[in-house]
Design a protein around this motif. Structure first.
Motif, mmCIF file in Angstrom:
data_model
loop_
_atom_site.group_PDB
_atom_site.id
_atom_site.type_symbol
_atom_site.label_atom_id
_atom_site.label_comp_id
_atom_site.label_asym_id
_atom_site.label_seq_id
_atom_site.Cartn_x
_atom_site.Cartn_y
_atom_site.Cartn_z
ATOM 1 N N ASP A 129 1.099 -1.715 0.470
ATOM 2 C CA ASP A 129 0.107 0.033 0.264
ATOM 3 C C ASP A 129 0.438 1.595 0.337
ATOM 4 O OD1 ASP A 129 -1.480 1.781 1.624
ATOM 5 O OD2 ASP A 129 -3.640 1.258 0.858
ATOM 6 N N ARG A 130 2.152 1.041 1.010
ATOM 7 C CA ARG A 130 3.131 2.876 0.737
ATOM 8 C C ARG A 130 3.451 2.604 -0.106
ATOM 9 N NH1 ARG A 130 2.812 0.713 5.839
ATOM 10 N NH2 ARG A 130 4.887 -1.158 5.919
ATOM 11 N N ALA A 131 4.110 1.080 -1.037
ATOM 12 C CA ALA A 131 4.110 1.679 -2.378
ATOM 13 C C ALA A 131 3.439 2.352 -3.282
ATOM 14 C CB ALA A 131 5.318 0.529 -2.771
ATOM 15 N N LEU A 132 2.153 1.908 -3.415
ATOM 16 C CA LEU A 132 1.851 2.186 -4.068
ATOM 17 C C LEU A 132 1.259 3.673 -4.388
ATOM 18 C CD1 LEU A 132 -0.942 -1.097 -4.314
ATOM 19 C CD2 LEU A 132 0.572 -0.616 -6.596
ATOM 20 N N ARG A 133 1.025 4.168 -3.031
ATOM 21 C CA ARG A 133 1.176 5.059 -3.013
ATOM 22 C C ARG A 133 2.091 6.320 -3.152
ATOM 23 N NH1 ARG A 133 -3.825 6.041 -0.240
ATOM 24 N NH2 ARG A 133 -4.809 4.278 0.257
ATOM 25 N N ALA A 134 3.308 5.691 -2.617
ATOM 26 C CA ALA A 134 3.882 6.558 -3.177
ATOM 27 C C ALA A 134 4.606 6.584 -4.551
ATOM 28 C CB ALA A 134 5.549 6.120 -2.510
ATOM 29 N N GLY A 135 3.808 5.764 -5.168
ATOM 30 C CA GLY A 135 4.078 5.870 -6.594
ATOM 31 C C GLY A 135 5.379 5.839 -7.206
ATOM 32 N N VAL A 136 6.438 3.649 -6.987
ATOM 33 C CA VAL A 136 7.309 4.161 -7.506
ATOM 34 C C VAL A 136 7.689 3.821 -8.787
ATOM 35 C CG1 VAL A 136 8.021 2.829 -5.562
ATOM 36 C CG2 VAL A 136 6.899 1.400 -6.872
ATOM 37 N N ASP A 137 8.291 3.968 -9.715
ATOM 38 C CA ASP A 137 8.769 4.457 -10.890
ATOM 39 C C ASP A 137 7.793 2.788 -12.010
ATOM 40 O OD1 ASP A 137 9.997 6.152 -11.600
ATOM 41 O OD2 ASP A 137 11.683 5.086 -10.479
ATOM 42 N N LEU A 138 7.997 1.459 -11.042
ATOM 43 C CA LEU A 138 7.381 0.433 -12.022
ATOM 44 C C LEU A 138 6.842 -0.600 -10.775
ATOM 45 C CD1 LEU A 138 8.871 -1.708 -13.877
ATOM 46 C CD2 LEU A 138 8.589 -3.280 -12.229
ATOM 47 N N ILE A 139 6.066 -0.809 -11.197
ATOM 48 C CA ILE A 139 5.149 -2.317 -9.766
ATOM 49 C C ILE A 139 4.418 -3.371 -10.904
ATOM 50 C CG2 ILE A 139 2.416 -1.615 -8.706
ATOM 51 C CD1 ILE A 139 4.504 -0.434 -7.433
ATOM 52 N N VAL A 140 5.180 -4.446 -9.935
ATOM 53 C CA VAL A 140 5.114 -5.369 -11.136
ATOM 54 C C VAL A 140 3.427 -6.500 -9.745
ATOM 55 C CG1 VAL A 140 5.338 -7.699 -11.460
ATOM 56 C CG2 VAL A 140 7.206 -5.884 -10.967
ATOM 57 N N ALA A 141 2.392 -6.840 -10.545
ATOM 58 C CA ALA A 141 1.816 -7.152 -9.593
ATOM 59 C C ALA A 141 1.187 -8.397 -9.812
ATOM 60 C CB ALA A 141 0.662 -5.792 -9.132
ATOM 61 N N THR A 142 0.003 -9.181 -9.543
ATOM 62 C CA THR A 142 -0.943 -9.894 -9.511
ATOM 63 C C THR A 142 -2.176 -8.819 -9.524
ATOM 64 O OG1 THR A 142 -1.048 -10.600 -7.314
ATOM 65 C CG2 THR A 142 0.545 -11.813 -8.812
ATOM 66 N N PRO A 143 -2.976 -9.662 -10.656
ATOM 67 C CA PRO A 143 -4.412 -9.211 -10.562
ATOM 68 C C PRO A 143 -5.151 -8.971 -9.738
ATOM 69 C CG PRO A 143 -4.258 -10.076 -13.117
ATOM 70 C CD PRO A 143 -2.744 -10.922 -11.564
ATOM 71 N N ARG A 144 -5.538 -9.718 -9.027
ATOM 72 C CA ARG A 144 -6.695 -9.701 -7.724
ATOM 73 C C ARG A 144 -5.769 -9.032 -6.504
ATOM 74 N NH1 ARG A 144 -8.895 -15.707 -8.977
ATOM 75 N NH2 ARG A 144 -10.093 -14.948 -10.909
ATOM 76 N N ARG A 145 -4.132 -8.628 -6.504
ATOM 77 C CA ARG A 145 -4.091 -8.203 -5.176
ATOM 78 C C ARG A 145 -4.304 -6.445 -5.841
ATOM 79 N NH1 ARG A 145 -1.644 -8.430 -0.163
ATOM 80 N NH2 ARG A 145 -2.456 -9.729 0.222
ATOM 81 N N LEU A 146 -4.375 -6.385 -6.945
ATOM 82 C CA LEU A 146 -4.090 -5.055 -7.099
ATOM 83 C C LEU A 146 -5.302 -4.291 -6.949
ATOM 84 C CD1 LEU A 146 -1.969 -2.526 -8.423
ATOM 85 C CD2 LEU A 146 -2.631 -3.549 -10.540
ATOM 86 N N LEU A 147 -6.242 -5.471 -7.687
ATOM 87 C CA LEU A 147 -7.368 -5.459 -7.364
ATOM 88 C C LEU A 147 -8.245 -4.028 -6.092
ATOM 89 C CD1 LEU A 147 -9.711 -7.158 -9.778
ATOM 90 C CD2 LEU A 147 -9.091 -4.289 -10.544
ATOM 91 N N ASP A 148 -7.352 -5.484 -5.392
ATOM 92 C CA ASP A 148 -7.699 -5.232 -3.410
ATOM 93 C C ASP A 148 -6.779 -3.779 -3.362
ATOM 94 O OD1 ASP A 148 -8.793 -7.709 -3.760
ATOM 95 O OD2 ASP A 148 -6.939 -8.361 -2.865
ATOM 96 N N HIS A 149 -5.801 -3.091 -3.995
ATOM 97 C CA HIS A 149 -5.229 -2.031 -3.574
ATOM 98 C C HIS A 149 -6.042 -0.854 -4.105
ATOM 99 C CE1 HIS A 149 -2.040 -3.585 -1.397
ATOM 100 N NE2 HIS A 149 -1.872 -4.031 -1.612
#
Length: 188
Positions: free
Chosen positions: A101-121
């Motif tokens: 959650d903190r990484a997503l809010r901080a706006g890191v250059d690259l996010i690698v995610a699985t679809p379902r967990r990303l949708l949760d966020h």
């Protein structure tokens, strides 16, 4: 370079949509990571030369079907970019959501995610993808097989329409081709 890398590097650098198909173990991850990282670094240098500071925002989103693959891609990104100042994070289930959650809010250059967990966020308003320039779908065939395509389409609908979309797969079934055509613009 491997054949897939030689074939896709110029296209990824140019910003066009691309479908890449090659067997597992042929260097597909480096085929998309290296040119994307070069583009990020070039933009960073251009901004510095112009005396500008780029706001920290997620510019690349990579979707992968499993947490193992998401971790491997993120580890490759961190290893290749160790001295670059580029930032990245992996987002997947089975671990505490707080650091993700903190990484997503901080706006890191690259996010690698699985679809379902990303949708949760996304549902908790942690993710902001308005600055995404590149979307990579890695192992698209497995995402289809595992039933993630509706989640992928939902995520894609939240991204800027002017992004580059890259799709990589070990196999290229008619279903993968049909699904790719729904989210890509005239891919090579």
């Amino acid at each position: 370079t491997t054949p897939i890398q030689s074939a896709v590097f110029p296209h990824v650098m140019s910003g066009i949509d691309l479908v890449g198909c090659a067997e597992t173990g042929t260097g597909k991850t480096a085929a998309f990571l290296l040119p994307i990282m070069q583009r990020l670094l070039d933009a960073q240098l251009d901004a510095e030369d112009a005396g500008e500071t780029r706001p920290q925002a997620t510019r690349v989103l990579v979707l992968a079907p499993t947490r193992e693959l998401a971790l491997q891609i993120e580890e490759d990104f961190q290893g290749l970019g160790y001295h670059t100042g580029l930032s990245g994070a992996a987002v997947f289930g089975g671990v505490a959501a707080g650091p993700q959650d903190r990484a997503l809010r901080a706006g890191v250059d690259l996010i690698v995610a699985t679809p379902r967990r990303l949708l949760d966020h996304i549902n908790s308003n942690a993710a902001n993808f308005e600055s995404v320039e590149v979307l990579v779908l890695d192992e698209a065939d497995r995402m289809l097989d595992m039933g993630f395509w509706p989640d992928v389409r939902r995520i894609v609908s939240m991204l800027p329409a002017t992004r580059q979309t890259l799709l990589f797969s070990a196999t290229m079934s008619d279903e993968v081709t049909r699904s790719a055509s729904q989210i890509m613009r005239d891919p090579k």
